[in-house]
Structure formats: structure tokens, C-alpha cells
Design a protein around this motif. Structure first.
Motif, PDB file in Angstrom:
ATOM      1  N   ALA A 251      -2.816   6.455   1.490  1.00 32.66           N
ATOM      2  CA  ALA A 251      -3.287   6.818   2.810  1.00 32.66           C
ATOM      3  C   ALA A 251      -1.948   6.924   3.776  1.00 32.66           C
TER       4      ALA A 251
ATOM      5  N   HIS B 211      -6.198   4.925  12.190  1.00 32.91           N
ATOM      6  CA  HIS B 211      -6.616   5.585  10.624  1.00 32.91           C
ATOM      7  C   HIS B 211      -8.026   5.808  10.579  1.00 32.91           C
TER       8      HIS B 211
ATOM      9  N   ASN C 247      -8.654   6.751   2.404  1.00 30.39           N
ATOM     10  CA  ASN C 247      -8.166   7.758   1.507  1.00 30.39           C
ATOM     11  C   ASN C 247      -9.009   7.797   0.086  1.00 30.39           C
TER      12      ASN C 247
END
Ligand code: HDD
Ligand code: HEM
Ligand code: HEM
Lengths: 457, 344
Positions: free
Chosen positions: A270, A260, A264
Motif C-alpha cells: 500500500a 487510503h 492493496n
């Protein structure tokens, strides 16, 4: 290869080998305690036979566990001298506890348990059995406390480059300790159960085994299944707890396990990558399949929870490209196995409820039993995968944010010596693994000794 | 808390605990290793099996003292732990390979039909472990180069003439005590010529250790002063005299073909003297002649925490180990392996 890399490979591979055996020792000793307790309570000889039979395998796992554990303890000094010196104030101390309290307990009571049948009373004997289990559990606790503190090193201050303890209880019971100890401990039990059930399934599939022998193993299978009803869902819950713990205390590791990259934005969720592959510059994915918002839900249990991405951390402070890949896929393997074992348990219970867990039916439901045979190694694979997430995800730190792995290495180490010794370890350990399988095969082929009578003291 | 325990006293207490564990390890496991090495020689499997099975119930617990000593050294003297082990990488790994082979082949021996192979590997592992321990003691006493609290030498520094002599001494003394233990356990000479071999191993041990003692001062001036300065010289004279007396007594018993436990007990007495001599020779250094016990100790906090946590447990561990030895000292004749008891 440089000394640092080979040293890490040496430590990682010898630890990965060691962990296989305590896993079975803890799991089998729990089973043995239950069997001896049932036997003492009901005086039914079938429990005594179960106890005797599985003890044979326990003796093997315990011997290899001890043999492979001792090198690990010494490797902290041989390979990681500066880590030992810097972190020893807490870390060495905890290992001191482990060896004195736990190992000594196990080793001494094992002598009484195995050799003492005719020398001590039934109560003392049961007590010895229980103490082996308690000792093994305690050693798991202490070693996990030591390792958890490397993940969440609190309760210490830095003085002259050394980590000096300010509060022991805070350091021992750091927020990761209980979570990871329980996850590890349940992994021991779960992996052993499915290994035992796999062995049972193999015997039940055999066309040569006698009715009496099959009856014995179908009993074992049922006892294991009962314990698995509790253990398999529990493990998924504990895994979730582990995930939320690292989200909180090791955000860079969490981001690596999920590949990731970008945090976000507030108010959005996310996304969760099902599969992904990082790009060569290690700052994004070159390929990914994503499911919206799921990552926020998994780690924060809310639709818009903030999950920091890898790019938020300086490249020197987070895992490297190759580490990212290992961590990401190891994590997926572990989680998949967690659910597979859960489903196997459900399947087993369903068959049992329908009354299909009988010797007569084994000739027809071969697929069912083969599924359990295939399940034999899964717990071990999940455990190894979990450890890769934990240890490789922690890189480049050996003590998170306090000591870098490269600064923990011994000085004066010679790469060739380390490679040579790693090679010797690998050969010996490979031989042990093959021999273990061979001897277990022989023990199972010989089957339980139904003539064994409990000793009269 | 506990102000009466000053920092040096705490460090000494922990040095004592580590020292005691090492001593117990040598006294208990030395005979096991020696028996293992001995088991390489007999041609008859029954004889070898007897040697292995006399230590069946206890060798595991005996070996735990090494783990305990390691754990305590790590906890109480972490810097020294790192320096010593990284400087002695090769000896330590040699010992570890030996211990691994020994531990696993002991059980495999019981389960397997290829007894000859596994008892050989068991003996070989014991030999390797003994060699590793000898090399490690030799390396430690030959001196470790330390700069800025780090090991600053190279991988083969441990290998000196002193190390060779000490390794021979350690191996032979293990074989020696192994014989004595076998006689104590079986109450008889297991094969003709045992007593002759006891004498030979004893003599080689004596010569090797004497040579090592003479070589020590060439490695460091420290050891020279220990023999020349008051009070350590008197202590050393006394210990040497005691050792000599015990050895003479032992030789006498060997000539009388004694079959009781006295042989083994005398061996242990000699071992204790030798370790006391070592202690007088190196005190207060943990890594002679560069790092003292006090320089190497952990923080006060840690030493106290360990003391409060482990102090009360240490006697308990001792007590149940004692109980274990008591339970199994009663067994005569029926020497079985773990696996045999479980019907293999
Ligand atoms: C039978 C074995 C097994 C199974 C089925 C699972 N795990 Fe696991 N997992 C482990 C065996 C394991 C382990 C080997 O025991 C680890 C390594 C260190 C530890 O504490 O547990 C681990 C670590 C570990 C970590 C890393 C902790 C850290 O880095 O500090 C996470 C996030 C999870 N697990 C999550 C899960 C989830 C969400 C699972 C559910 C499906 C799951 N595990 C199933
Ligand atoms: C038994 C299960 C374990 C496995 C499979 C395991 C695996 C590994 C691996 C793969 C590495 C290398 C990581 C890398 O360099 O990329 C490693 C490193 C290390 N682990 Fe573990 N580990 C285990 C348990 C532990 C425990 C319980 C401790 C501490 C008490 C520990 C302490 C360390 C240390 C000090 C290093 C070296 C420094 C580093 O590379 O970060 N490990 N381990
Ligand atoms: C990498 C760090 C580790 C080190 C340094 C280490 C050290 C050791 C040592 C020295 C022994 C032998 C003790 C004896 O003489 O009986 C041992 C055995 C054992 N270890 Fe580990 N260990 C490590 C990881 C683990 C982990 C993660 C567990 C958790 C389950 C564990 C559980 C056990 C158990 C239960 C035993 C007893 C022997 C057996 O049951 O096979 N160890 N370990």
C-alpha cells in the motif's frame, strides 16, 4: 446547528482544554519528585530552590486542571446520558475508581505538600510529593483505560441495549490500554519538558536577568535535557506502537488517518500519502502525493502487508469527509512534531557536548536558544492533534462498533442551551489561558528566591 | 462469589456509599462555599483574605468528595446518573461554572496584585456554585419526567416554586455554617454584627426549608404519605424534634456570643438531621417518585467489582482525609495561601 453537533463540540472543546493542564501537572510533578529526591540525598540547596520555583507553576496548572476536569465528569451525564446508561456498567465504574483512588490521593497530599513544610517531617513531605505524582499517573491510567475501552470495547456483552461486563480484567487491559496510556503519559512528560526548556531559553536570552538567575535556569535546562534524551525517541516508538494497534483494531480509523481508499491487492504494497485531499463524494482523493509501499511497511512492518482502504467500509460506518480531513492532517502534525522535538534534543546534546551550554555563550548562540523558545508549545499541539486523531477517527462510533455517537446523546437537550454554555466555557477558558501565561510570566520575571531556606521541623 | 450479598443489599450498600460521599461533601464544602459567599461583603481586603485563607489547605480535598460522589453514582447507578444530569442540565452547568471560577480565582488571588477583583470572583463563584446546587436539589425533588428510562421533559422543568425556596434555603444554610466555621477557626467574632447576621441567616434558612417541606406534597403524593404513614412519620417527627432542639441550643449559644467550635458542630448536627429527613422522605427512590435505587443499579457483576476494588480503599481515603484535617487543625493565626508560602 443540531444538538448532536453542538454537544460534540462542547465535549471536545472542554476536553481539549482540560488535557493541557494535567499534562503539565504530571510533567512538573515528576520534575518536583526528582528535585526533592536529589535535595534529600545531597542536601544541596540548589535542588531545593528548583523544587520551590517550579512548584509555583505546578500550583497553577493543578488548580486549572481540577477546575476544568470536574465539568468533564459531569458532561458524561448531562450531554451523553444514553451513552452513560448503555456503557455505564463498565465506564462509570472506571471513573468511580479514578475519582476515589486517584483524585482523592492527589488532592489530599497536595495539601500536605504545599502547606506542610513546617508541619511534617522531610520524609513525610517527600512521600506527599511522590503521592501527588503517583496519584496523577493513576488518574491518567484510569481515564485512559476508560477511553481505550471505547476504542476497543471487549469483555462485555450486549443485554437489552446495555453493555454488561463479562470480564473486567479483559475490559480494563484491552489491547489498546497500555499502549495509549504510555503514549499519553510520555506525552505529558515530553510536552512539559519542552515547555520548561522554552521558559529557560527565554530567560537565558534576556539581557536583564542576573548571572545567578541565568545559572539557575541553565541548570533546569540541563536536567530537562537529560530526561528528554530518554523521552523523545521513546515517544516515537510508542507512536509507532499506537499506529500498529489501530491498524489491527480500528482499520477504518487507520485508513482515514492516511486517506487510503482502496485495499492493496495481495502481493503489492500500500502506498503512503504524504499530502492528500479527499474528493467531494468522499470515496477517493482529488489530490495526493504518494510514496510507494511505505504504508504497508509502517503499519504491518512488511513490504506487502494488507492495509484495508476506506472504501471497504460502508460510508455510515466510517468518518465523514470533514472528519477524514481533520484526522489526516492532525496525524501529520503530531508525527512532524515528534521528530522535531527529537531533533531539538539531539541539537541540545550536541551543544552540551561541545561545551556551549554556558551563560557566556548565550550572547552568541541566540538562534539555538530561540529554537527552544519556539519549541515551547509544540508538545501541546502534538497532544491536541493526537487526541483529534483518536476521538474524531473513532466516529461515527462512541463505543467502537457497539454504540453510535448519535445514539449516546441525552434526550431532551436544547441546542441553544448547549451553545450558550459552550460559549461561557469558551470565554472562561480563554481568560484562564491568558491569565496563566501572564502569571507564569510574572513568576519567571520575579525569578527564584535564592534566600529561601529549607524549614527545620 | 459473595452469595450472601443479594442484589438489593448490594444496591443499598452503594446507595449508602454515594449518600455518604454527598453528605461529606455538604458537611465539608458547605462551609467553604458559605465563607466564599461571605467574602463578598467585607470592605477590608485583610478580612476577605482571612476568610479565604482559613480554608486554604483543605477546600480542594473537600471538593473532591463531589467528584467521588459523582464517580460512584456514575458507576453504581449509570442510568440515573444520565437522567438526573441531563434533566438538570442548567443547574448542573451553573454549579460547574461556579466551581471553575472559584477554584481558579483562589489561586489567581494569591499570585495577583489585583486582590479585590479575584476575591470578588471567588465569592461570585461560590455563590454560583451554591445557587446551582440549590437549583439541582430543587429540580430533583420537583420531579423528573421519565418515559422508557429516558428523560422526557424539557430544559426548564427544574424551575418551580419549590426550587426557589430550596435554593434560598441551601444558600442561607451555607452562609450560616460558613460563619460558624469562621468563628471556630479564628476563635473570635471577625466583625461586629456577626452574631446578628448568624441569627438572620439561620431564620431565613428555617423559614425557607419549612416552606419547602410544606410545598413538597404538592409535587408528589409520595411526600404526603411519608408524613402520614407509619413508620416514616414517626421517624420524621423524631428528626424534626431533634433538629428543633439543636437549633434552640444553637440560638442560645449565639446569644451567649460563644466563640468555640460548638457553633460549627451544632450546625453540622442540624445538617445531618436535615439530610436524614431527606433520606426518610425519598427512600427507596433515587429519582423520586419514578425510579428506585434497585431499578437504577448497575449489574451485579459491576457492583461486586466496585465493592471489592473500592470497598477497602474507602476507609483509607477517609483516613487520610482525616489526617489532613488533623494536620491543619493545629494551625492558629498563620493563615497563608499556597502562593504566599512559595514566596509570592
Ligand atoms: C508530545 C506529544 C506527542 C508526540 C510527540 C506524538 N504523539 Fe501520538 N499521540 C499523542 C501525543 C503525541 C497523544 C495526545 O497523547 C495521543 C492521543 C491519545 C493517546 O493515547 O495519545 C496520541 C495518539 C496517537 C495515535 C492514535 C491512537 C488512537 O487513535 O488510538 C497514533 C497512531 C499516534 N499517536 C502515533 C504517533 C506517532 C507515529 C508519533 C511519532 C512521531 C507520535 N504519535 C508522536
Ligand atoms: C483529554 C483529552 C481528550 C480530548 C482532547 C478529546 C477530544 C474529543 C473530541 C474532539 C471529541 C468530539 C469528537 C467528534 O464528535 O467528532 C470527543 C468526544 C468524546 N470523547 Fe473525548 N477527548 C479526550 C479524552 C477523552 C477521554 C479520556 C474520554 C473517556 C474517558 C473521552 C470520551 C469522549 C466521549 C464520550 C465523547 C463523545 C462522543 C463522541 O463524540 O464520540 N474523551 N473527545
Ligand atoms: C475526557 C475525560 C476526562 C475526564 C472526565 C476527566 C476528569 C477529571 C476530573 C473530574 C478532575 C478533577 C479531579 C480533582 O478534583 O482533583 C481531573 C483532573 C485530572 N485529570 Fe482529568 N479527566 C479527563 C481526561 C484526562 C486525561 C486524558 C488525563 C491524562 C493525562 C487526565 C488526567 C488528569 C489529572 C492528572 C488530573 C489532576 C489534576 C491536574 O493534575 O491538573 N484527565 N480530571
Amino acid at each position: 446547528m443540531d444538538v448532536l453537533t453542538v454537544s460534540r463540540i462542547q465535549f471536545g472543546s472542554t476536553a481539549a482544554f482540560h488535557i493541557l493542564w494535567p499534562l503539565m501537572s504530571i510533567g512538573l510533578s515528576l520534575f518536583m519528585v526528582v528535585m526533592e529526591a536529589m535535595w534529600l540525598k545531597t542536601k544541596d540547596i540548589k535542588y531545593f530552590h528548583q523544587l520551590k520555583f517550579w512548584t509555583k507553576i505546578f500550583i497553577l496548572t493543578f488548580a486549572i486542571g481540577t477546575a476544568s476536569g470536574i465539568p468533564l465528569e459531569f458532561e458524561f451525564g448531562t450531554n451523553w446520558a444514553k451513552f452513560s446508561s448503555a456503557a455505564g456498567d463498565f465506564f462509570g465504574n472506571i471513573l468511580g475508581f479514578e475519582s476515589t483512588v486517584a483524585f482523592a490521593l492527589e488532592a489530599a497530599f497536595l495539601g500536605i505538600f504545599v502547606f506542610g513544610w513546617e508541619k511534617v517531617s522531610a520524609r513525610v513531605h517527600f512521600f506527599a510529593n511522590l503521592m501527588i505524582f503517583v496519584g496523577a499517573t493513576l488518574s491518567a491510567f484510569w481515564i485512559m483505560a476508560a477511553n481505550s475501552w471505547m476504542q476497543v470495547p471487549i469483555g462485555v456483552t450486549v443485554e437489552n441495549g446495555k453493555l454488561i461486563v463479562t470480564d473486567y480484567l479483559v475490559a480494563i487491559f484491552n489491547p489498546d490500554t497500555m499502549v495509549s496510556f504510555l503514549h499519553m503519559w510520555v506525552a505529558c512528560i515530553e510536552s512539559t519538558l519542552f515547555m520548561m526548556m522554552g521558559i529557560c531559553a527565554l530567560v537565558l536570552l534576556s539581557r536583564k536577568a542576573s548571572h545567578e538567575v541565568k545559572d539557575f535556569f541553565i541548570q533546569t535546562f540541563k536536567y530537562c535535557l537529560i530526561i528528554a534524551i530518554v523521552v523523545t525517541p521513546l515517544q516515537i516508538g510508542l507512536g509507532d506502537l499506537s499506529g500498529t494497534t489501530i491498524a489491527k483494531y480500528q482499520p477504518a480509523k487507520l485508513a482515514a488517518t492516511e486517506l487510503h481508499w482502496e485495499t492493496n491487492a495481495p502481493g503489492t504494497g500500500a502506498d503512503w500519502a504524504l499530502v492528500a485531499w479527499p474528493n467531494a463524494t468522499n470515496d477517493g482523493n482529488s489530490f495526493e502525493i504518494k510514496i510507494p509501499k511505505v504504508l504497508s511497511v509502517l503499519t504491518t512492518h512488511s513490504l506487502t502487508g494488507r492495509v484495508p482502504g476506506l472504501n471497504e467500509f460502508h460510508p455510515d460506518d466510517r468518518p465523514s469527509l470533514i472528519n477524514d480531513i481533520i484526522v489526516f492532517y492532525s496525524f501529520r502534525i503530531m508525527v512532524a512534531i515528534g521528530f522535531i522535538l527529537f531533533l531539538l534534543m539531539i541539537l541540545g546534546c550536541w551543544y552540551w557536548k561541545k561545551g556551549l551550554l554556558t551563560i557566556e555563550r548565550t550572547a552568541h548562540d541566540r538562534l539555538f536558544w530561540w529554537l527552544f523558545v519556539l519549541g515551547t508549545p509544540l508538545g501541546f499541539i502534538a497532544t491536541e492533534a493526537g487526541w483529534m486523531v483518536r476521538e474524531i477517527g473513532r466516529q461515527p462510533w462512541v463505543v467502537y462498533h457497539l454504540l453510535r455517537t448519535k445514539n449516546g446523546l441525552s434526550s431532551g437537550l436544547d441546542a441553544n442551551t448547549v451553545i450558550a454554555t459552550t460559549g461561557i466555557f469558551a470565554i472562561i477558558y480563554l481568560a484562564f489561558s491568558i491569565l496563566f501565561v501572564y502569571f507564569v510570566w510574572k513568576i519567571v520575571a520575579k525569578g527564584p528566591d535564592f534566600n529561601a531556606r529549607p524549614p527545620v521541623v | 462469589m459473595m452469595n450472601f450479598l443479594s442484589d438489593p443489599i448490594l444496591a443499598l450498600l452503594w446507595f449508602g456509599a454515594v449518600g455518604l460521599s454527598v453528605a461529606l461533601y455538604i458537611l465539608l464544602d458547605g462551609a467553604d462555599l458559605g465563607l466564599g459567599i461571605l467574602s463578598l461583603f467585607p470592605r477590608k481586603e485583610s478580612e476577605r483574605a482571612l476568610m479565604m485563607h482559613t480554608m486554604g489547605p483543605i477546600w480542594d480535598a473537600n471538593e473532591t468528595w463531589l467528584v467521588i460522589a459523582g464517580g460512584m453514582l456514575f458507576g453504581a447507578f449509570p442510568t440515573a446518573y444520565g437522567i438526573i444530569l441531563s434533566a438538570l442540565y442548567i443547574p448542573v452547568m451553573t454549579m460547574l461554572f461556579g466551581l471553575i471560577l472559584r477554584a481558579a480565582s483562589f489561586e489567581f488571588h494569591a499570585f495577583s496584585v489585583k486582590k479585590r477583583f479575584w476575591s470578588f470572583l471567588f465569592g461570585f463563584g461560590s455563590l454560583l456554585a451554591g445557587v446551582g446546587q440549590g437549583l439541582a436539589v430543587g429540580g430533583l425533588l420537583s420531579g423528573i419526567t421519565i418515559v422508557n428510562g429516558e428523560f422526557a421533559g424539557s430544559a426548564f422543568d427544574f424551575f418551580t416554586p419549590l426550587t426557589v425556596l430550596l435554593t434560598i434555603g441551601v444558600l442561607m444554610s451555607y452562609v450560616f455554617v460558613g460563619y460558624a466555621y469562621l468563628i471556630k477557626k479564628t476563635g473570635a467574632e471577625t466583625s461586629p454584627g456577626t452574631y446578628l447576621r448568624i441569627l438572620i441567616t439561620g431564620a431565613v434558612t428555617g423559614v425557607a426549608l419549612l416552606g419547602a417541606t410544606l410545598l413538597l406534597p404538592t409535587r408528589s403524593y409520595l411526600f404526603f404519605t411519608r408524613w402520614t404513614e407509619y413508620p416514616s412519620n414517626y421517624l420524621l417527627y423524631c428528626i424534626t424534634a431533634l433538629m428543633g432542639a439543636l437549633s434552640l441550643w444553637l440560638i442560645l449559644l449565639v446569644f451567649k456570643r460563644h466563640t468555640g467550635p460548638a457553633l460549627h458542630n451544632l450546625c453540622l448536627g442540624i445538617f445531618i438531621c436535615a439530610m436524614l429527613g431527606m433520606l426518610v422522605g425519598v427512600f427507596p427512590y433515587l429519582i423520586p417518585p419514578s425510579m428506585t435505587i434497585f431499578e437504577a443499579a448497575s449489574s451485579r457483576q459491576t457492583l461486586l467489582f466496585m465493592l471489592v476494588g473500592l470497598g477497602p480503599l474507602f476507609p483509607i481515603v477517609l483516613a487520610y482525609n482525616f489526617y489532613l484535617h488533623k494536620v491543619f487543625s493545629r494551625d492558629e493565626g498563620e493563615h497563608k495561601s499556597r502562593a504566599q508560602i512559595y514566596g509570592e
